[in-house]
Design an enzyme around this catalytic site. Sequence first.
Site, short mmCIF file in Angstrom:
data_model
loop_
_atom_site.label_atom_id
_atom_site.label_comp_id
_atom_site.label_asym_id
_atom_site.label_seq_id
_atom_site.Cartn_x
_atom_site.Cartn_y
_atom_site.Cartn_z
N HIS A 39 0.84 -1.20 0.00
CA HIS A 39 0.00 0.00 0.00
C HIS A 39 0.88 1.25 0.00
CE1 HIS A 39 0.98 -0.05 4.30
NE2 HIS A 39 0.67 1.23 4.30
N HIS A 61 5.69 5.92 -0.76
CA HIS A 61 6.44 4.67 -0.96
C HIS A 61 5.57 3.46 -0.67
CE1 HIS A 61 6.67 5.50 3.36
NE2 HIS A 61 6.68 4.19 3.49
#
Length: 253
Positions: A108, A196
């Site tokens: 995620h 990220h």
Amino acid sequence: MAGLDLIKTYSSDSEDEHDEKKKSNKDKIVNRLAIPTSILSWEGVIYHEEMIDDPLNHDGRKRSFKHERGNWATLIYINCITSDCLHTWINSVLNELSIQGNIIFNFHISLSRTLVLKFHWIESFVEDLKLLCHKFNKFVIQLTDVKVYCNEEKTRTFLGIYCQDKDGTLKHLTKVLDGLLAEYQLPSFYKDTSYHISIFWCLGDQRAHLQKFLPFLTCNLNKFLAENTEDSFIYVNEIQCKIGNKCYMFELR
Ligand code: AMP
């Protein structure tokens, strides 16, 4: 998963705890109101007990906020569905380095910190989030290099694949989300946001140690992405929000 993983599955209010009392009060109870199904589907916090956080129950991780009745751990994020090839690459490259820690399998991109939402705000928060997301077009982000991240408490360190916000949509979305969070007196995302996908985590502040592997990891990732170009991009069609153990999906325009 990192932040997502910390959103604990709350156990439901135990009916058993009331059983004894219920028996003794049986005569007094005339009509017991049914609990609405919308609430039954939620798993709430046991409010009779102080929750004791035992890090041994979750790989040594510590809860970053107190478990309290009416507090719901919340995270806004992009769910990343990636190919098996990327997972295979992550496994092989991390095993090659034999770094001690945990590989993350559910990817995620966080768009918020782990927030603490009050139960009575959930409904309007979800509605606001839905309206907000509908105003944004679908967009694409690109995976570029590997970076090291540490949580605020410096209790966990992460390796993450940095995501480039190609057309600035992510930045704009974060700004608008921050505005919504402010309305609920919730903290905004990091000022120096670095989007990220966390792929690995270990306990403690191991930034100095992990930093040494970054040139090798980034070089290796770029080689992999050059050969698997379709893995370089994440197509963002929806935003997700996890509140307690319930997950909401909001489609983009
Ligand atoms: P996540 O996988 O999204 O939970 O991120 C892992 C960790 O990165 C979180 O605990 C964040 O606190 C941390 N982090 C550190 N610096 C940043 C940053 N600039 N932007 C986003 N996350 C960050």
